[in-house]
Design a protein around this motif. Structure first.
Motif: not given
Ligand code: GLU
Length: 321
Positions: A93-109, A245-251
């Motif tokens: 994929g190529a979508d920003a998760t909007g969450l921290p780099f190591d987010s498990i929540l991002a995977m569940l969503l 997504v280069g700066f994770y949730q702060k991109t």
């Protein structure tokens, strides 16, 4: 409209940024990886590499530090080269998760795919996709050779960092097994995680990072070796991943305030890509709460502002040497 910038304008902007921010002591080193916690926080470097290969360096530009998440960019490029951009989009994929780099929540969503190769889940998945060259160490050789091509000289594994990270990467182990649960990993999960951990532990200099940035900014042509490393057509896709997504949730905040697509790592390094103009890198270990180097961010922002450059600006720029 095309604007000309001189080498002395760039040099002045780089030295000015160094002088302005060298004594800034805001932020702290990454604490969750013991090796990184102990790096001297006051190290600081800024490097610009021009398309001709000319380098503008100030500060600790030959200090070897952990590349960390900046390594996600070269491996994403390698996967594009080996599998094509469509497969990268379908499998990672190529979508920003909007969450921290190591987010498990991002995977569940987002169970359909890890989101992007520039967060931990997608980067571990990308490592699983790397095709080997040669013997059983082949996947690792592929990753290291590719990074060497992008930088024009070889990186070296920092053994202590690798051990420090391997001993403490419980969250990344959870991510790797979840990738397996969702069929989003394409080789053995623990082997893929080990590859990822090792690539994050590669030691590079700020100068090498700037050369890699310029290789990307120049459409795959390494400015030092002159070698074409990846097909020019991939450049927009590579830079779009970094921009989104280069700066994770702060991109969003980053691109809004700096105007340059950039990728950061918890080792304190940031690479910035100004397509067709130059590549810039800055390194300083103390990070903000999102895991991005405080001084490196200030340095890139200052140089861009001083030169009145912005990727979204209708004026294009050419460096006159
Ligand atoms: N090796 C680090 C991790 O997996 C990289 C994180 C980063 O630089 O953002 O946690």
């Amino acid at each position: 409209m095309i604007k000309n910038i001189s080498v002395s304008q760039i040099t002045d902007a780089v030295y000015e940024a160094y002088d302005l921010f060298k004594d800034n002591s805001t932020g702290e080193n990454a604490r969750y990886i013991p090796y990184l916690a102990n790096i001297p926080s006051d190290l600081f470097a800024i490097s610009v590499c021009l398309p001709s290969g000319r380098l503008i360096n100030v500060g600790n530009t030959d200090y070897v530090f952990g590349i960390e998440s900046v390594s996600k960019v070269p491996t994403a490029i390698l996967v594009m080269m080996q599998h094509g951009t469509k497969e990268l989009l379908a499998k990672i994929g190529a979508d920003a998760t909007g969450l921290p780099f190591d987010s498990i929540l991002a995977m569940l969503l987002e169970k359909e795919h890890p989101g992007t190769p520039l967060v931990n889940a997608g980067a571990i998945s990308a490592c699983s996709l790397v095709k080997p060259i040669g013997d059983e160490a082949g996947k690792w050789n592929s990753i290291v050779n590719h990074l060497t091509d992008l930088c024009g000289s070889s990186p070296h594994l920092i053994d202590e960092l690798y051990r420090s990270e391997s001993d403490t990467n419980y969250n990344n182990r959870a991510i790797s097994w979840l990738l397996q649960v969702y069929n989003r990993i394409y080789d053995d999960p623990m082997m893929s995680l080990d590859l990822y951990t090792r690539q994050c532990s590669l030691g590079v200099t700020n100068e090498q990072m700037a050369i890699m940035s310029t290789t990307i900014a120049e459409g795959g042509r390494n400015p030092i070796t002159g070698k074409q490393i990846f097909p020019k057509e991939f450049t927009p896709q590579i830079i779009s991943l970094i921009a989104s997504v280069g700066f994770y949730q702060k991109t969003g905040d980053w691109i809004f305030s700096s105007g340059i697509p950039a990728k950061s790592g918890v080792g304190g390094g940031i690479i910035g890509i100004m397509p067709g103009v130059f590549g810039i890198a800055s390194f300083s270990p103390a990070l903000d709460k999102a895991g991005n180097s405080v001084k490196a961010q200030l340095a890139l922002q200052h140089v861009m502002k001083k030169l009145n450059l912005n990727i979204f600006h209708p004026t294009r720029a050419i460096v006159i040497e």
